[in-house]
Write an enzyme that holds these catalytic residues in place. Structure first.
Site, short mmCIF file in Angstrom:
data_model
loop_
_atom_site.label_atom_id
_atom_site.label_comp_id
_atom_site.label_asym_id
_atom_site.label_seq_id
_atom_site.Cartn_x
_atom_site.Cartn_y
_atom_site.Cartn_z
N HIS A 1 38.75 60.60 -26.58
CA HIS A 1 37.75 59.81 -27.30
C HIS A 1 36.55 59.49 -26.41
O HIS A 1 35.80 58.56 -26.70
CB HIS A 1 38.36 58.50 -27.79
CG HIS A 1 39.59 58.68 -28.59
ND1 HIS A 1 39.65 59.50 -29.69
CD2 HIS A 1 40.85 58.16 -28.43
CE1 HIS A 1 40.88 59.48 -30.18
NE2 HIS A 1 41.62 58.68 -29.43
N HIS B 1 42.02 60.77 -34.58
CA HIS B 1 43.12 61.50 -33.97
C HIS B 1 43.40 62.84 -34.62
O HIS B 1 44.46 63.41 -34.46
CB HIS B 1 44.40 60.65 -33.98
CG HIS B 1 44.25 59.43 -33.16
ND1 HIS B 1 44.01 58.19 -33.72
CD2 HIS B 1 44.25 59.25 -31.84
CE1 HIS B 1 43.89 57.30 -32.75
NE2 HIS B 1 44.02 57.92 -31.60
#
Lengths: 321, 217
Positions: free
Chosen positions: A47, A209
């Site tokens: 991320h 995700h």
């Protein structure tokens, strides 16, 4: 891949961060002098720049990176919190995912046994996972950056643990996000797309995700897309004419800055039409999902104090201002 | 604790089979790895002076740290929390009934603070909660062995009931209806922990391993 990247990050930003390789966390080399409460965050890798890029004076005291898109171990969080605690407590900023909640929670229990005061701010801004049937609640996504910035600035003024926790919960509650994608990220191990999507289709409401969204639809024109996203966000935040907002136009890893500025223009036009004051806008990759081709919009209802904290200086690897 | 380790070693294939049906198949392996490491840690501390090893809850504390630090997944560290609370409740070298009661209740509270699971969500709470209830109503005069027998019987009954549930939390919540009929592996772990205090259990009770009859919500 992850250990090498973390070692690289430590090397590149050695002036700003210290890497504790054994315990698996990073801490700020030069935190602000006035800060009493330590702020600790973390989450899976993939991320970037979240969270490591926001480590340093004005933002985070320690970051615990997990494996690729997996929560950090409770031991990392426990050791990191203990290492940066200054005696006035530790604040955990946690994105709402089960693994993160449990691991930060176990660490908090262990800190309590050691006599270290600990509080939590839960970040749960994702509208797409807002459902009354869900026991897990909204996911935590783009708002993480805004919450980290505002709380970091507030902590630098010397606020105490309870005040910060209360402020953080209030600020997190004033944020909502929505994300769309036209292609999935590639799984690093295989190089293959995490899911397949037809050429002209769009995933509406993706997380960070690589999980599929609830809805796949044919891709609308950009102005229509941003209009619908903005309207959903505003319906949830319910601001009145003349209210202030701070916006984050966030790339998920596979779109260009040029495209994101196009999105930002559309967003600003919509907010103008709703007679909202767009105080500040961040444009770029802040909370990514590897190389997912998509973007998210986050809106935060702001007041003069929030704007002041947003503008306060931060010395971290990735805060852009 | 050594008996718990032996029980888990003996039943690991069954545990793994359960977890393969509702989770990701690593629960038995994780629990066994944690217990093997615990036994090694206990062997190391046993070589220390009695002043260290005789500290109230000392060995439990050692094992709790092994679980918190070294066991993967989510349920391993949750076992660590439970063991920490049991260690903190200990006042003498042996856990008496009030210490068991306080430790298990403290463990249940900690696990629930962290995981937010309630009875009926199909997690290890479904075994821990009835065990706490059994201890709560158990008179102190019966002694810890009898109290533990009550607690483990209640825990196994809880385990049996998890087979009828659809998971609302934990890894098993992702398989939805497909988990119906399979007891929760974490709850089985609690059952093994409590019955191990009485002796080594070399296989899971048949009521747990046989598929539960289909029943509507």
């Amino acid at each position: 891949m992850v250990p090498d990247a973390l070692a690289g990050f430590a090397r590149v930003h050695a002036d700003l961060v210290v890497h504790d390789e054994t315990a698996g966390f990073f801490r700020a080399r030069n935190p602000a002098a006035g800060r009493r409460v330590a702020i600790v965050s973390g989450g899976g890798c993939g991320h970037e720049p979240l969270h490591l890029g926001f480590l340093g004076a004005g933002m985070l005291d320690a970051v615990c990176p997990g494996q690729l898109m997996a929560s950090p171990h409770n031991r990392q969080v426990f050791e990191a919190s203990r290492a940066v605690s200054r005696g006035a407590g530790v604040l955990h900023l946690v994105k709402n995912y089960t693994g993160d909640r449990i691991n930060f929670g176990i660490a908090a229990e262990r800190l309590a046994h050691e006599g270290i005061d600990c509080a939590r701010v839960l970040i749960d801004d994702d509208l797409a996972s807002d459902s009354p049937d869900s026991a897990t609640g909204r996911r935590g996504t783009g708002a993480a950056v805004l919450v980290e910035k505002v709380l970091g600035a507030a902590a630098d003024t010397g606020l105490g643990l309870r005040e910060l926790a209360e402020l953080g919960t209030d600020v997190a509650g004033r944020c909502r996000s929505l994300a769309v994608a036209s292609a999935a990220h590639r799984t690093p191990a295989t190089g293959r797309a995490a899911f397949d999507l037809a050429e002209d289709d769009l995933e509406w409401g993706v997380g960070i995700h690589g999980e599929r969204a609830r809805r796949t639809e044919s891709r609308p024109a950009l102005d229509e897309l941003v209009t619908r996203m903005t309207e959903e966000l505003l319906a949830a935040l319910d601001p009145g004419a003349g209210d202030s907002v701070i916006a984050l136009v966030n790339g998920l890893g596979g779109v260009t800055r040029l495209e994101l500025y196009g999105v930002a223009r559309e967003l600003a036009l919509r907010l103008d039409r709703w007679k909202l004051v767009l105080e500040r806008v961040l444009v770029g990759d802040f909370v990514t999902a590897l190389d997912m081709r998509g973007f998210s919009l986050t809106l935060m209802r702001a007041d003069p104090e929030t704007v002041k904290w947003f503008d306060a200086p931060a010395h971290t690897p990735s805060w852009p201002r | 604790m050594r008996r718990f380790a032996a029980s888990v070693r003996a039943t690991e294939p069954q545990l793994t089979a359960l977890d393969q049906r509702v989770g990701d198949g690593d629960f038995g392996t994780n629990l066994r790895a944690g217990l093997d490491a615990s036994v090694r840690a206990l062997d190391r501390t046993a070589a220390l002076s009695p002043a260290v090893t005789g500290r109230a809850g000392g060995p439990l504390r050692t094992v709790a740290t092994v679980f918190l630090d070294g066991v993967g997944g989510t349920s391993g560290p949750l076992f660590g929390l439970l063991l920490t609370e049991l260690a903190l409740a200990a006042v003498g070298p042996v856990l008496d009934v009030p210490a068991l009661r306080a430790g298990l209740a403290g463990g249940l509270a900690a696990v629930q603070r962290v995981g937010e699971a309630r009875p009926g969500d199909k997690t290890l709470v479904d075994a821990l909660y009835p065990a706490c209830e059994a201890l709560r109503v158990c008179p102190e005069q019966v002694g810890s062995r009898v109290a533990l027998a009550h607690a483990s019987r209640a825990a196994w009954e809880g385990v049996r009931l998890t087979a009828r549930l659809r998971a609302r939390r934990g890894r098993a919540s992702y398989v939805g209806e497909r988990g119906r009929g399979v007891p929760d592996p974490g709850a089985v772990g609690i059952g093994l922990l409590l019955s191990s205090a009485g002796g080594v259990l070399t296989e899971l009770p048949p009521s747990v391993t046989e598929p539960a009859p289909e029943c509507p919500d």
